[in-house]
Scaffold this active site. Sequence first.
Site, PDB file in Angstrom:
ATOM      1  N   LEU A 139       0.746  -1.416   0.096  1.00 11.30           N
ATOM      2  CA  LEU A 139       0.001   0.115   0.120  1.00 11.30           C
ATOM      3  C   LEU A 139       0.976   1.334   0.065  1.00 11.30           C
ATOM      4  O   LEU A 139       2.104   1.226   0.713  1.00 11.30           O
ATOM      5  CB  LEU A 139      -0.950   0.079   1.252  1.00 11.30           C
ATOM      6  CG  LEU A 139      -1.966  -1.081   1.390  1.00 11.30           C
ATOM      7  CD1 LEU A 139      -2.876  -0.771   2.607  1.00 11.30           C
ATOM      8  CD2 LEU A 139      -3.247  -0.911   0.302  1.00 11.30           C
ATOM      9  N   ASP A 140       0.605   2.279  -0.641  1.00  9.96           N
ATOM     10  CA  ASP A 140       1.131   3.591  -0.691  1.00  9.96           C
ATOM     11  C   ASP A 140       1.532   4.025   0.871  1.00  9.96           C
ATOM     12  O   ASP A 140       0.588   3.728   1.677  1.00  9.96           O
ATOM     13  CB  ASP A 140       0.610   4.733  -1.569  1.00  9.96           C
ATOM     14  CG  ASP A 140       0.216   4.412  -3.058  1.00  9.96           C
ATOM     15  OD1 ASP A 140       1.306   3.463  -3.665  1.00  9.96           O
ATOM     16  OD2 ASP A 140      -0.378   4.964  -3.673  1.00  9.96           O
ATOM     17  N   ARG A 141       2.451   4.869   1.143  1.00  6.92           N
ATOM     18  CA  ARG A 141       2.799   5.339   2.373  1.00  6.92           C
ATOM     19  C   ARG A 141       1.649   5.910   3.144  1.00  6.92           C
ATOM     20  O   ARG A 141       1.300   5.750   4.101  1.00  6.92           O
ATOM     21  CB  ARG A 141       3.941   6.319   2.273  1.00  6.92           C
ATOM     22  CG  ARG A 141       4.380   6.978   3.506  1.00  6.92           C
ATOM     23  CD  ARG A 141       5.075   8.206   3.534  1.00  6.92           C
ATOM     24  NE  ARG A 141       6.157   8.265   2.896  1.00  6.92           N
ATOM     25  CZ  ARG A 141       7.452   7.905   3.382  1.00  6.92           C
ATOM     26  NH1 ARG A 141       7.676   8.041   4.568  1.00  6.92           N
ATOM     27  NH2 ARG A 141       8.660   7.921   2.808  1.00  6.92           N
ATOM     28  N   THR A 143      -1.743   5.508   2.199  1.00  3.31           N
ATOM     29  CA  THR A 143      -2.725   4.726   2.189  1.00  3.31           C
ATOM     30  C   THR A 143      -2.892   3.964   3.576  1.00  3.31           C
ATOM     31  O   THR A 143      -1.858   3.643   3.692  1.00  3.31           O
ATOM     32  CB  THR A 143      -2.851   4.092   0.955  1.00  3.31           C
ATOM     33  OG1 THR A 143      -2.782   4.825  -0.272  1.00  3.31           O
ATOM     34  CG2 THR A 143      -4.205   3.044   0.963  1.00  3.31           C
ATOM     35  N   ARG A 240      -5.365   6.225  -7.494  1.00  2.00           N
ATOM     36  CA  ARG A 240      -5.337   7.705  -7.320  1.00  2.00           C
ATOM     37  C   ARG A 240      -5.079   8.303  -8.956  1.00  2.00           C
ATOM     38  O   ARG A 240      -5.979   9.178  -9.296  1.00  2.00           O
ATOM     39  CB  ARG A 240      -4.168   8.005  -6.635  1.00  2.00           C
ATOM     40  CG  ARG A 240      -4.060   7.358  -5.434  1.00  2.00           C
ATOM     41  CD  ARG A 240      -2.554   7.408  -4.642  1.00  2.00           C
ATOM     42  NE  ARG A 240      -1.839   8.629  -4.675  1.00  2.00           N
ATOM     43  CZ  ARG A 240      -0.741   8.560  -4.190  1.00  2.00           C
ATOM     44  NH1 ARG A 240      -0.089   7.690  -4.081  1.00  2.00           N
ATOM     45  NH2 ARG A 240      -0.062  10.191  -4.409  1.00  2.00           N
TER      46      ARG A 240
END
Length: 313
Positions: A139-141, A143, A240
């Site tokens: 997961l993105d930082r 998120t 996104r």
Amino acid sequence: MRNKSGAQYAASKYIEFTVNKPMSLLDFIMESMKGISRNKAKDILTGHGITVDRKSVSQYNYELRPGMVVRVSKHKRNNELKNKYVKIVYEDKDLIVIEKSAGILSMPAVTQQFSIKTVLDEYFTRRHFKCTAHVVHRLDRDTSGLMMYAKNIEVQRILEEHWQEIVTDRRYVAVVSGKMEKEGGTISSWLKDNKAYVTYSSPTDNGGKYAVTHFHTLDARERYSLVELKLETGRKNQIRVHMQDIGHPVVGDSKYGNGSDPIGRLGLHAYRLNFYHPITGEPMEFETPFPTLFTKLFPVSKPFHSTTEAPSE
């Protein structure tokens, strides 16, 4: 992928009960497990030691219906991990499922950089486990939400090689800018990074990777909308970029957004993760509540409910 010993493996871990009348989950646990205190029953629920029809449930007032199957874990939850960024949801000898807070990397970009992996590796060391956390998805930082890590190379290999067959449902909830015009739909494009590591979307093949995102609008107001998303593919920055494509970028997104930041963070949360256990083949289902920072923008008289089927056109 399923193993004949799966049923025996599950039976050794749980006490199983079948519901025969409508009642709340907490009351059912106390009635079924004679002698258990109310506080002990709450501890088991809070520690994610209960499943209902194989779905992890921690709500005290969860309404049970006749025929539902309730499992109570026989193993004492280990609460040694105290970290504001990481909450353990489930753990066994092969894998660990955690809920990630916004603001932490899934894995280090450089050696020993602070990340979920380093937090878990330190946790395993403290417990004298001879294992490390092996990344199988990210997961993105910024998120938040549910993630799974393998605890050995063999399980990591199985998950990586059979991801599409093993993982049955991954869903997100997002706060996006503007009022969504459609109740649901599908976004598809080719995604490719430029030299500055910005992901670009193209309706035709640009040499990148094909990406498909299904969406379902849960609430639409004039300034913001609450949207459920299901990924058919798992590409970098997919949600996104795709929400930017349709003119409703995720709020708080400094890279692909429009400057709107009503909640002080990226408005993206991975709330559901369903998969077959890579060793036993047992169906595993996990779900977290929508973040309160998200739902406070959409005051309603009753809780939001996700769709039971995959969002589609």
